[in-house]
Scaffold this motif. Structure first.
Motif, mmCIF file in Angstrom:
data_model
loop_
_atom_site.group_PDB
_atom_site.id
_atom_site.type_symbol
_atom_site.label_atom_id
_atom_site.label_comp_id
_atom_site.label_asym_id
_atom_site.label_seq_id
_atom_site.Cartn_x
_atom_site.Cartn_y
_atom_site.Cartn_z
ATOM 1 N N ASN A 101 -11.254 -2.592 -3.643
ATOM 2 C CA ASN A 101 -11.168 -2.776 -5.095
ATOM 3 C C ASN A 101 -12.542 -2.737 -5.750
ATOM 4 O O ASN A 101 -12.737 -2.072 -6.779
ATOM 5 N N GLU A 126 0.612 -1.433 6.812
ATOM 6 C CA GLU A 126 1.300 -2.049 5.681
ATOM 7 C C GLU A 126 2.197 -1.059 4.956
ATOM 8 O O GLU A 126 3.335 -1.382 4.583
ATOM 9 N N GLU A 131 7.824 -2.643 1.162
ATOM 10 C CA GLU A 131 7.085 -3.615 0.362
ATOM 11 C C GLU A 131 5.580 -3.372 0.432
ATOM 12 O O GLU A 131 4.842 -3.639 -0.523
ATOM 13 N N GLY A 132 5.118 -2.837 1.560
ATOM 14 C CA GLY A 132 3.701 -2.528 1.703
ATOM 15 C C GLY A 132 3.288 -1.357 0.836
ATOM 16 O O GLY A 132 2.191 -1.356 0.254
ATOM 17 N N VAL A 134 4.790 -0.458 -1.969
ATOM 18 C CA VAL A 134 4.825 -0.952 -3.357
ATOM 19 C C VAL A 134 3.533 -1.696 -3.682
ATOM 20 O O VAL A 134 2.918 -1.479 -4.739
ATOM 21 N N LYS A 135 3.089 -2.547 -2.780
ATOM 22 C CA LYS A 135 1.857 -3.314 -3.011
ATOM 23 C C LYS A 135 0.660 -2.383 -3.063
ATOM 24 O O LYS A 135 -0.222 -2.535 -3.921
ATOM 25 N N PHE A 136 0.600 -1.420 -2.159
ATOM 26 C CA PHE A 136 -0.543 -0.509 -2.116
ATOM 27 C C PHE A 136 -0.683 0.255 -3.431
ATOM 28 O O PHE A 136 -1.782 0.416 -3.961
ATOM 29 N N CYS A 137 0.437 0.747 -3.964
ATOM 30 C CA CYS A 137 0.402 1.565 -5.178
ATOM 31 C C CYS A 137 0.302 0.737 -6.453
ATOM 32 O O CYS A 137 0.308 1.309 -7.553
ATOM 33 N N SER A 138 0.187 -0.569 -6.312
ATOM 34 C CA SER A 138 0.132 -1.415 -7.506
ATOM 35 C C SER A 138 -1.164 -1.251 -8.290
ATOM 36 O O SER A 138 -1.259 -1.706 -9.431
ATOM 37 N N TYR A 139 -2.185 -0.582 -7.692
ATOM 38 C CA TYR A 139 -3.421 -0.328 -8.449
ATOM 39 C C TYR A 139 -3.125 0.565 -9.649
ATOM 40 O O TYR A 139 -3.852 0.533 -10.656
ATOM 41 N N LYS A 141 -0.782 1.221 -12.654
ATOM 42 C CA LYS A 141 0.118 0.336 -13.385
ATOM 43 C C LYS A 141 1.434 0.995 -13.806
ATOM 44 O O LYS A 141 2.330 0.341 -14.300
#
Length: 262
Positions: A101, A126, A131-132, A134-139, A141
């Motif tokens: 990040n 992950e 779910e991994g 989804v979290k990874f692509c959360s950068y 928006k």
């Protein structure tokens, strides 16, 4: 810098059709992606300069733009060195997982999103779980950048579950575990990634993915992606193009034949 400026005109044209070489669009895109890798060597791993070159050469007068795939080549060099020379080039650049990040915050626009997306090797285990991913692509928006993240990472999911493990069942389970608005994209991009790997060898397997998508009620999105991808993989009107379109059921075979559909 002067030498780089001198070669820019060649870089702008090297991937374009010339003589007897008339590449399919996927070949042209991958060529610009390779230039991104080349830029890192030409600038001695100056990422900002490399990105700038991609931006300068990627935008075409007719509206085509290959800056993104070129920039992704630049950032891919940071996270996925292959040979000893690659590792030596980026040995002081590649961030650790917990540093991604902060590392990517130095960039804006396409480079920011490419920096995050190309970091996937650090998160490989992950992202093999819904779910991994989804979290990874959360950068990203939402919108195009989020969709682009999911679409690109389906390459890893597809290679792992469909190519290496030969399990459409695992792909179905993975797609079903994503948010409802990503299920169709999951199947469609898995089929597309197979075509990008080898549009001849994996042609039948890509159609099988769309058949599997029927259980989730998203086969239309899957077949539409395959139809639209035809003019990207093949030169429209060639025997390979026509044979490919013929493998799709109606009405997507007709959509496929319309080379303007992509």
């Amino acid at each position: 810098d002067e030498q780089i400026e001198q070669i820019k005109p060649d870089l702008r044209d090297v991937c374009e059709p010339r003589g007897t070489w008339n590449p399919a669009e996927v070949e042209r895109s991958m060529c610009y992606h390779a230039i991104g890798h080349l830029n890192m060597y030409a600038t001695n791993a100056d990422i900002q300069k490399s990105v700038g070159i991609c931006q300068d050469i990627g935008e075409k007068p007719d509206g085509r733009n290959y800056a993104q795939t070129c920039i992704e080549g630049v950032l891919m060099s940071v996270y996925q060195p292959l040979g000893p020379e690659d590792f030596a080039l980026v040995k002081d650049l590649t961030p650790k997982k917990e540093e991604v990040n902060a590392f990517c915050s130095q960039f804006t626009g396409m480079a920011f999103f490419a920096c995050h997306k190309e970091s996937w090797p650090l998160f490989r285990q992950e992202i093999l779980k819904p779910e991994g991913l989804v979290k990874f692509c959360s950068y990203a928006k939402g919108g195009f950048d989020a969709e682009n993240c999911y679409a690109s990472l389906m390459n890893i999911i597809t290679i792992t579950y469909v190519v290496q493990e030969n399990s459409l069942e695992k792909l179905q389970e993975f797609c079903a575990g994503l948010p409802q608005n990503r299920v169709g994209l999951c199947f469609a991009q898995a089929a597309r990634q197979l075509m990008q790997l080898d549009p001849v060898f994996y042609q039948d397997k890509a159609v099988e993915v769309c058949v599997a998508a029927k259980g989730a009620g998203v086969e239309g999105e899957c077949y539409s992606q395959l139809a639209a991808f035809a003019s990207w993989s093949f030169r429209p009107g060639t025997k390979a193009f026509l044979d490919y379109c013929a493998t799709l059921p109606s009405p997507w075979n007709v959509q496929c034949l319309d080379e303007t559909s992509f």
